[in-house]
Design a protein around this motif. Structure first.
Motif, PDB file in Angstrom:
ATOM      1  N   SER A  93      -1.354  -0.803 -10.222  1.00  0.00           N
ATOM      2  CA  SER A  93      -1.931  -0.225  -8.998  1.00  0.00           C
ATOM      3  C   SER A  93      -3.420  -0.259  -9.128  1.00  0.00           C
ATOM      4  O   SER A  93      -3.991  -0.247 -10.044  1.00  0.00           O
ATOM      5  N   SER A 109      -0.136   7.956  -2.715  1.00  0.00           N
ATOM      6  CA  SER A 109      -1.079   7.659  -3.643  1.00  0.00           C
ATOM      7  C   SER A 109      -2.337   7.220  -3.278  1.00  0.00           C
ATOM      8  O   SER A 109      -3.548   7.039  -4.074  1.00  0.00           O
ATOM      9  N   ARG A 110      -2.388   6.734  -2.032  1.00  0.00           N
ATOM     10  CA  ARG A 110      -3.459   5.919  -1.514  1.00  0.00           C
ATOM     11  C   ARG A 110      -4.013   4.914  -2.479  1.00  0.00           C
ATOM     12  O   ARG A 110      -5.160   4.878  -2.884  1.00  0.00           O
ATOM     13  N   SER A 111      -3.174   4.013  -2.786  1.00  0.00           N
ATOM     14  CA  SER A 111      -3.397   2.899  -3.854  1.00  0.00           C
ATOM     15  C   SER A 111      -2.639   1.717  -3.383  1.00  0.00           C
ATOM     16  O   SER A 111      -1.772   1.781  -2.747  1.00  0.00           O
ATOM     17  N   ASP A 160      -7.228   0.931  -6.844  1.00  0.00           N
ATOM     18  CA  ASP A 160      -7.849   1.730  -5.922  1.00  0.00           C
ATOM     19  C   ASP A 160      -8.143   0.985  -4.540  1.00  0.00           C
ATOM     20  O   ASP A 160      -8.449   1.715  -3.747  1.00  0.00           O
ATOM     21  N   THR A 161      -8.564  -0.207  -4.846  1.00  0.00           N
ATOM     22  CA  THR A 161      -8.838  -1.050  -3.693  1.00  0.00           C
ATOM     23  C   THR A 161      -8.279  -2.280  -3.202  1.00  0.00           C
ATOM     24  O   THR A 161      -7.500  -2.828  -4.175  1.00  0.00           O
ATOM     25  N   TYR A 180       0.846  -1.189   0.036  1.00  0.00           N
ATOM     26  CA  TYR A 180       0.123  -0.087  -0.106  1.00  0.00           C
ATOM     27  C   TYR A 180       0.832   1.059   0.023  1.00  0.00           C
ATOM     28  O   TYR A 180       1.778   1.336   0.726  1.00  0.00           O
TER      29      TYR A 180
END
Length: 197
Positions: free
Chosen positions: A122, A109-111, A124-125, A105
């Motif tokens: 990469s 980039s919160r990815s 998103d979740t 994680y």
């Protein structure tokens, strides 16, 4: 002197038996691999060689999901073996391959990032990254000329979480913990080279 030696030897033997019993109890209490299974696997010929496609039915438990979300990289390995029966000796190992996955994680980039060798993707979740990891497609295992057409081969595939690559404090925590023991048993099947499964 002989009496002293005999008592000392008996004491060592007693302690050795106690240590062996403790070790056997510890091994027996280790949890089995997680409830994962390989729901689909096949070997198919391609232009470059034979490839494996597989679907793995496995879910990260909350402890592993929390660990990766806090920045701990998780490592997984798919192991694959092809053997040919030999009546006069042990089976011949034609190919042994491993495919390593790294799930991490990135807070900036919160990815979530899935790495397979030099390839990185990469997501998103976490769920999307895990779903992609558990769908193995076009994994090349042997050149086309490595298997004799029309001959039957035995294949085996296994997928598991690799605790040996965790940071040391997590490796200690993982010993004997069901939350850190995730994977599948070996799936065995026979296939005919030059054809389908």
């Amino acid at each position: 002197m002989t009496v002293s030696f005999t008592r000392s030897f008996a004491s060592i033997a007693r302690r050795s038996r106690a240590a062996l019993l403790a070790l056997l109890l510890a091994v027996a209490s280790l949890p089995a691999l997680g409830d994962g299974r390989i729901s689909y696997a096949e070997i198919v010929p391609s232009e470059e060689g034979y490839v494996v496609n597989a679907d793995i039915d496995l879910a990260l438990n909350p402890r592993l999901a929390d660990a990766v979300s806090r920045g701990v990289s998780l490592y997984f390995t798919a192991d694959f073996v092809i053997e040919r029966d030999r009546w006069y000796w042990l089976d011949e190992v034609v190919a042994e391959r491993s495919l390593d996955f790294r799930l991490s994680y990135h807070a900036i980039s919160r990815s979530y990032r899935l790495s397979v060798g030099n390839f990185h993707q990469s997501f998103d979740t976490l769920d999307a990254a895990v779903r992609t990891m558990l769908r193995i497609r076009s994994w090349q295992i042997v050149p086309i000329d490595a298997l004799e057409s029309g001959v039957s081969y035995n294949a085996a595939l296994k997928f598991q979480f690799d605790t040996s690559l965790l940071p040391k404090p997590f490796q200690v925590t993982a010993i004997g913990s069901r939350d850190w023991n995730l994977g599948t048993d070996w799936l065995h099947w026979t296939f005919l080279a030059g054809g389908g499964r």
